[in-house]
Design an enzyme around this catalytic site. Structure first.
Site, PDB file in Angstrom:
ATOM      1  N   ASP A   8       0.822  -1.748  -0.118  1.00 32.76           N
ATOM      2  CA  ASP A   8       0.274   0.676  -0.061  1.00 32.76           C
ATOM      3  C   ASP A   8       0.550   1.099  -0.062  1.00 32.76           C
ATOM      4  O   ASP A   8       2.051   1.241   0.516  1.00 32.76           O
ATOM      5  CB  ASP A   8      -0.963  -0.139   1.278  1.00 32.76           C
ATOM      6  CG  ASP A   8      -1.922   1.466   1.548  1.00 32.76           C
ATOM      7  OD1 ASP A   8      -2.609   1.269   0.533  1.00 32.76           O
ATOM      8  OD2 ASP A   8      -1.487   1.759   2.223  1.00 32.76           O
ATOM      9  N   ASP A  10       0.327   5.253   0.996  1.00 31.03           N
ATOM     10  CA  ASP A  10       0.493   5.836   1.840  1.00 31.03           C
ATOM     11  C   ASP A  10      -0.124   5.868   3.426  1.00 31.03           C
ATOM     12  O   ASP A  10      -0.777   4.434   3.624  1.00 31.03           O
ATOM     13  CB  ASP A  10      -1.994   7.100   1.628  1.00 31.03           C
ATOM     14  CG  ASP A  10      -1.641   8.070  -0.035  1.00 31.03           C
ATOM     15  OD1 ASP A  10      -0.428   8.779   0.342  1.00 31.03           O
ATOM     16  OD2 ASP A  10      -1.870   7.359  -0.545  1.00 31.03           O
ATOM     17  N   GLN A  51      -7.112   5.117  -4.524  1.00 25.81           N
ATOM     18  CA  GLN A  51      -6.913   6.601  -4.756  1.00 25.81           C
ATOM     19  C   GLN A  51      -7.610   7.923  -5.834  1.00 25.81           C
ATOM     20  O   GLN A  51      -7.507   7.900  -6.544  1.00 25.81           O
ATOM     21  CB  GLN A  51      -5.384   7.249  -6.202  1.00 25.81           C
ATOM     22  CG  GLN A  51      -3.920   6.102  -5.283  1.00 25.81           C
ATOM     23  CD  GLN A  51      -3.698   6.964  -3.587  1.00 25.81           C
ATOM     24  OE1 GLN A  51      -4.009   8.521  -3.831  1.00 25.81           O
ATOM     25  NE2 GLN A  51      -3.039   7.043  -3.226  1.00 25.81           N
ATOM     26  N   CYS A  79      -6.484   2.004  -7.619  1.00 27.34           N
ATOM     27  CA  CYS A  79      -8.058   1.765  -8.093  1.00 27.34           C
ATOM     28  C   CYS A  79      -7.687   4.086  -8.106  1.00 27.34           C
ATOM     29  O   CYS A  79      -7.792   4.212  -6.737  1.00 27.34           O
ATOM     30  CB  CYS A  79      -8.910   1.142  -7.135  1.00 27.34           C
ATOM     31  SG  CYS A  79     -10.622   2.152  -6.860  1.00 27.34           S
ATOM     32  N   HIS A  81     -11.080   5.172  -8.507  1.00 27.60           N
ATOM     33  CA  HIS A  81     -12.740   5.210  -8.430  1.00 27.60           C
ATOM     34  C   HIS A  81     -12.686   5.719  -6.790  1.00 27.60           C
ATOM     35  O   HIS A  81     -12.192   5.647  -6.178  1.00 27.60           O
ATOM     36  CB  HIS A  81     -13.568   4.211  -8.581  1.00 27.60           C
ATOM     37  CG  HIS A  81     -12.975   3.742  -9.825  1.00 27.60           C
ATOM     38  ND1 HIS A  81     -12.253   2.336 -10.202  1.00 27.60           N
ATOM     39  CD2 HIS A  81     -13.365   4.123 -11.137  1.00 27.60           C
ATOM     40  CE1 HIS A  81     -12.534   2.020 -11.499  1.00 27.60           C
ATOM     41  NE2 HIS A  81     -12.160   3.023 -11.994  1.00 27.60           N
TER      42      HIS A  81
END
Length: 178
Positions: A8, A10, A51, A79, A81
């Site tokens: 991942d 962030d 994101q 992603c 969306h």
């Protein structure tokens, strides 16, 4: 043998609890070296990150791709969306993991997911991957919520396989203890 590590962005690689856009994002100390160690050991490193700012015009997918590849990632799965779209790629769904599995012929049971949120752990569980929660970013809060049974349904049934202080400890564990 570990085929790939999905990481991942962030709160796991750097930044914090909130999204930090490319250009302002900083890796946590020594992460660049740890990522290189994975690659030096023949382990593919893949980013998988939600994101939603992309769909809101706050950044582009290309900016995220470029930044993450500069950090040493072999490939980037994003992603873009908004959470309300209910797409197949947004964590905790497995779309990004399955896409990478198909592209690189990965056995997801021989892959590791590292993240700081319970959505990362849920995606890994659903895909049959090994789950490492880091305590940076939202990791401590995610772990606290799990221990206090603040998650419900399948959210509280998923456990981690390893809990690391940070990404460096997680990668050290992968290379020397797993």
């Amino acid at each position: 043998m570990v085929q790939a590590v999905f990481i991942d962005r962030d709160g796991t690689l750097g930044g914090g609890n909130e999204i930090v856009y490319p250009g302002d994002f900083k890796l946590y100390p020594n992460v660049q070296h740890s990522l290189k160690q994975l690659k030096d050991n023949g382990i593919k490193i893949l980013s998988f990150t939600n994101q939603p700012g992309i769909s809101n015009g706050l950044a582009t997918k290309e900016e995220f791709d470029e930044e993450l590849k500069e950090f040493g990632f072999d490939d980037v799965y994003i992603c873009p969306h908004d959470p309300g779209k209910k797409c197949a790629c947004r964590k905790p769904r497995t779309g990004m993991l399955l896409e990478a599995s198909n592209k690189y012929n990965l056995d997801l049971s021989k892959c590791i997911v590292i993240g700081d949120r319970w959505t990362d752990m849920l995606a890994a569980e659903e895909a049959g991957s090994f789950k490492i929660l880091v305590q940076t970013g939202s990791g401590k809060e995610s772990l606290r919520k799990f221990h206090n049974k603040e998650y419900f349904g399948r959210w509280n049934q998923v456990t981690t396989d390893f809990i690391a202080h940070d990404l460096n400890e997680a990668i050290h564990w992968i290379l020397h203890e797993s």
